[in-house]
Design an enzyme around this catalytic site. Structure first.
Site, PDB file in Angstrom:
ATOM      1  N   ASN A   7      35.723  50.273  45.496  1.00  7.17           N
ATOM      2  CA  ASN A   7      36.097  48.888  45.773  1.00  7.17           C
ATOM      3  C   ASN A   7      37.597  48.798  45.536  1.00  7.17           C
ATOM      4  O   ASN A   7      38.046  48.866  44.382  1.00  7.17           O
ATOM      5  CB  ASN A   7      35.344  47.928  44.854  1.00  7.17           C
ATOM      6  CG  ASN A   7      35.780  46.484  45.020  1.00  7.17           C
ATOM      7  OD1 ASN A   7      36.710  46.180  45.759  1.00  7.17           O
ATOM      8  ND2 ASN A   7      35.104  45.597  44.321  1.00  7.17           N
ATOM      9  N   ARG A   9      39.618  46.491  45.329  1.00  6.65           N
ATOM     10  CA  ARG A   9      40.078  45.386  44.491  1.00  6.65           C
ATOM     11  C   ARG A   9      39.883  45.672  43.003  1.00  6.65           C
ATOM     12  O   ARG A   9      40.339  44.907  42.163  1.00  6.65           O
ATOM     13  CB  ARG A   9      39.347  44.104  44.883  1.00  6.65           C
ATOM     14  CG  ARG A   9      39.694  43.675  46.317  1.00  6.65           C
ATOM     15  CD  ARG A   9      39.109  42.351  46.661  1.00  6.65           C
ATOM     16  NE  ARG A   9      39.691  41.320  45.804  1.00  6.65           N
ATOM     17  CZ  ARG A   9      39.235  40.097  45.714  1.00  6.65           C
ATOM     18  NH1 ARG A   9      38.182  39.733  46.412  1.00  6.65           N
ATOM     19  NH2 ARG A   9      39.811  39.216  44.922  1.00  6.65           N
ATOM     20  N   CYS A  10      39.202  46.759  42.678  1.00  6.32           N
ATOM     21  CA  CYS A  10      38.902  47.109  41.288  1.00  6.32           C
ATOM     22  C   CYS A  10      39.895  48.156  40.791  1.00  6.32           C
ATOM     23  O   CYS A  10      40.032  49.228  41.377  1.00  6.32           O
ATOM     24  CB  CYS A  10      37.476  47.650  41.203  1.00  6.32           C
ATOM     25  SG  CYS A  10      37.043  48.353  39.600  1.00  6.32           S
ATOM     26  N   SER A  11      40.571  47.865  39.684  1.00  8.60           N
ATOM     27  CA  SER A  11      41.570  48.795  39.160  1.00  8.60           C
ATOM     28  C   SER A  11      40.939  50.124  38.735  1.00  8.60           C
ATOM     29  O   SER A  11      41.523  51.182  38.960  1.00  8.60           O
ATOM     30  CB  SER A  11      42.326  48.171  37.987  1.00  8.60           C
ATOM     31  OG  SER A  11      41.457  47.921  36.896  1.00  8.60           O
ATOM     32  N   ARG A  14      40.322  52.107  41.861  1.00 10.94           N
ATOM     33  CA  ARG A  14      41.589  52.651  42.382  1.00 10.94           C
ATOM     34  C   ARG A  14      42.038  53.845  41.547  1.00 10.94           C
ATOM     35  O   ARG A  14      42.524  54.842  42.081  1.00 10.94           O
ATOM     36  CB  ARG A  14      42.681  51.572  42.398  1.00 10.94           C
ATOM     37  CG  ARG A  14      42.455  50.508  43.452  1.00 10.94           C
ATOM     38  CD  ARG A  14      43.682  49.624  43.656  1.00 10.94           C
ATOM     39  NE  ARG A  14      44.180  49.016  42.443  1.00 10.94           N
ATOM     40  CZ  ARG A  14      43.800  47.835  41.954  1.00 10.94           C
ATOM     41  NH1 ARG A  14      42.893  47.114  42.604  1.00 10.94           N
ATOM     42  NH2 ARG A  14      44.330  47.356  40.839  1.00 10.94           N
TER      43      ARG A  14
END
Length: 113
Positions: A7, A9-11, A14
């Site tokens: 995802n 948007r998830c740190s 990433r």
């Protein structure tokens, strides 16, 4: 081939992608919010992880708290809930050769490299 359920948007997710990039491993990114796993695929993922479906659920998500928390749910019910609401799926999930880890912390990924 390594596959990461990601995802953007998830740190933490990433960080998992970055960790794989730095390792030099070839991998495929699956943006699971857009390309939602089927119930069969999700059951396979749970099996690869060696956990119960409930252990793959992000229990702090509002969807879980509003619709599912405190209810008696079978494993199939939980898998179905994750397919209908993929935000409930813990991330990132990294899979290689029938084995998987949740990349929290990112060092967990080393178990597959």
């Amino acid at each position: 081939m390594i596959k990461i359920y990601h995802n953007p948007r998830c740190s933490k997710s990433r960080q998992g992608v970055e960790y794989l990039e730095k390792s030099g491993a070839k991998f495929e990114v699956v943006r699971y919010l857009d390309d939602v796993p089927t119930e069969s695929e999700l059951k396979d993922i749970v099996s690869y992880l060696g956990i119960s479906p409930e252990e793959l659920v992000r229990k702090n998500e509002s969807i879980w708290k509003e619709k599912y928390k405190g209810k008696i749910l079978s494993d199939d019910d939980i898998v179905s809930a994750m397919v209908k609401n993929p935000k409930l799926i813990e991330r990132p999930i990294i899979i290689k050769n029938g084995r998987a880890v949740i990349g929290r912390p990112t060092e967990n990924i080393d178990k597959l490299l």
